[in-house]
Design a protein around this motif. Structure first.
Motif, PDB file in Angstrom:
ATOM      1  N   ALA A 179      28.780  62.447  24.624  1.00 45.50           N
ATOM      2  CA  ALA A 179      28.928  61.360  23.655  1.00 45.50           C
ATOM      3  C   ALA A 179      30.285  60.708  23.878  1.00 45.50           C
ATOM      4  O   ALA A 179      31.233  61.384  24.288  1.00 45.50           O
ATOM      5  CB  ALA A 179      28.805  61.890  22.222  1.00 45.50           C
ATOM      6  N   PRO A 180      30.431  59.407  23.617  1.00 43.85           N
ATOM      7  CA  PRO A 180      31.687  58.701  23.920  1.00 43.85           C
ATOM      8  C   PRO A 180      32.750  58.957  22.857  1.00 43.85           C
ATOM      9  O   PRO A 180      33.224  58.043  22.186  1.00 43.85           O
ATOM     10  CB  PRO A 180      31.248  57.238  23.949  1.00 43.85           C
ATOM     11  N   LEU A 181      33.148  60.219  22.738  1.00 45.60           N
ATOM     12  CA  LEU A 181      34.003  60.644  21.634  1.00 45.60           C
ATOM     13  C   LEU A 181      35.157  61.511  22.112  1.00 45.60           C
ATOM     14  O   LEU A 181      35.011  62.330  23.028  1.00 45.60           O
ATOM     15  CB  LEU A 181      33.189  61.469  20.625  1.00 45.60           C
ATOM     16  N   ILE A 182      36.305  61.330  21.449  1.00 35.40           N
ATOM     17  CA  ILE A 182      37.403  62.285  21.510  1.00 35.40           C
ATOM     18  C   ILE A 182      37.684  62.698  20.074  1.00 35.40           C
ATOM     19  O   ILE A 182      37.864  61.847  19.195  1.00 35.40           O
ATOM     20  CB  ILE A 182      38.667  61.677  22.150  1.00 35.40           C
ATOM     21  N   TYR A 183      37.685  64.002  19.836  1.00 37.27           N
ATOM     22  CA  TYR A 183      37.912  64.523  18.499  1.00 37.27           C
ATOM     23  C   TYR A 183      39.380  64.898  18.313  1.00 37.27           C
ATOM     24  O   TYR A 183      40.108  65.141  19.279  1.00 37.27           O
ATOM     25  CB  TYR A 183      37.060  65.778  18.260  1.00 37.27           C
ATOM     26  N   LYS A 184      39.783  64.976  17.049  1.00 35.43           N
ATOM     27  CA  LYS A 184      41.134  65.417  16.709  1.00 35.43           C
ATOM     28  C   LYS A 184      41.040  66.477  15.619  1.00 35.43           C
ATOM     29  O   LYS A 184      40.315  66.319  14.644  1.00 35.43           O
ATOM     30  CB  LYS A 184      41.981  64.235  16.217  1.00 35.43           C
TER      31      LYS A 184
END
Length: 340
Positions: A179-184
């Protein structure tokens, strides 16, 4: 009471002068002797049939490498003589992918996913849908907490937590390859979506976002495997990310990253069986080639920095796992980088 020093004139000075001279000589001799740094091996080979590790870190305090496993989930410790032992395990570890050793906070961060290779722990609910972060105590391997990430965006059909990085304040960033995501994840363990952008998507079944590192100037450097691209993502404005200009370089299948210093980045390309050393003189607006290290065709994935060496790369043999090779690979190598 015994008398240690005579009161007669000059006695103390006469007795202490040779002692002082001897101490000075000993100190001088010690300082004049060059102490060689501890020897580091060219390669560490360990045998665990069917382990298929992907993540790699080096714990200098413990004098060991840490590795994950796509098939067993457990974290392992590997000594320089090749001895393997389980460092940490938990039912939440389906497949352990990227690892990050956060030394200042004494923790090991683990990106957890489910590509389907751990037959004991994969489920219909998690298969190709799992994105999780697990945090362990570095000293004793105890699980501190797990953080669900994929649940932040259930609208995506698939998720795959791949790699983690930590900024100067202890915030954790995790890439999602499906998925086109970066989590924090902040210091309190609260997870949010740090960056979501359709331009970071990959075709169905392909790996997109992959390796990630934090640069002390306040941005992330992020690899995208399917595009062979490297992105610069400012922490203060993630939506303003830019593509690092790597004209003339073939970074297809780019995987793990490690920042050697502020201007030098090591990048693994697994399908190419090559590690690149990239350099930048303009704050990673552009990058040029500073050296390469060719590996056997054993699907190198991750890099660990270690004192006394440019670094080490893990030969994961995941290509054999993906091809269902029989018998499973039993020997795995952690090789010292020597750039040409």
């Amino acid at each position: 009471m015994p008398t240690f020093f005579s009161s007669s004139p000059g006695f103390t000075a006469r007795r202490l002068a040779p002692l002082a001279a001897a101490l000075a000589l000993a100190a001088c001799s010690k300082n004049d002797i060059a102490i060689a740094p501890p020897a580091v091996p060219d390669a560490v080979v360990f045998t665990v049939p069917g382990l298929y590790p992907e993540g790699l870190q080096y714990d200098a305090t413990g004098g060991r490498f840490l590795v994950g496993s796509q098939t067993a989930g457990a974290l392992g410790a590997v000594a320089d003589d090749g001895t393997y032992s389980v460092f940490a395990d938990d039912a939440s570890l389906v497949s352990t992918i990227g690892l990050y050793f956060d030394a200042p906070r004494n923790r090991v961060l683990v990106a957890v996913s489910d590509p389907g290779y751990n037959k004991q722990r994969t489920t219909a609910a998690t298969l190709r849908k799992l994105a999780r972060l697990a945090i362990f105590n570095r000293d004793n391997g105890q699980l501190v907490r797990t953080v669900d990430l994929g649940g932040l965006r259930p609208n995506y059909a698939t998720h795959f937590a791949n790699d983690a990085a930590v900024d100067g304040q202890g915030n954790i960033y995790v890439t999602d390859s499906f998925a086109p995501l970066i989590y924090k994840i902040d210091a309190q363990g609260t997870a949010t979506v740090f960056l979501e952008d359709a331009r970071l998507a990959a075709p169905a079944g392909a790996f997109g976002l992959n390796g990630i590192v934090y640069h002390p100037d306040g941005y992330l450097l992020v690899a995208k495997s399917d595009a062979g691209a490297l992105y610069k993502v400012p922490l203060s404005n993630p939506a303003g990310f830019t593509v690092v200009n790597t004209t003339g370089l073939n970074l297809s299948a780019i995987d793990g990253l490690r920042l050697q210093d502020n201007n030098t980045l090591q990048a693994v390309t697994n399908a190419q069986a090559k590690v690149y050393r990239l350099t930048s003189a303009d704050g990673w607006a552009t990058a040029t080639l500073g050296g390469t290290f060719a590996t056997p065709p054993q699907y190198p994935t991750s890099i660990a920095l270690r004192p006394g060496a440019d670094g080490y790369v893990l030969y994961s043999n995941l290509n054999a796992l993906q091809a269902n090779a029989q018998p499973p690979v039993s020997q795995f190598t952690i090789a010292r980088l020597r750039f040409q």
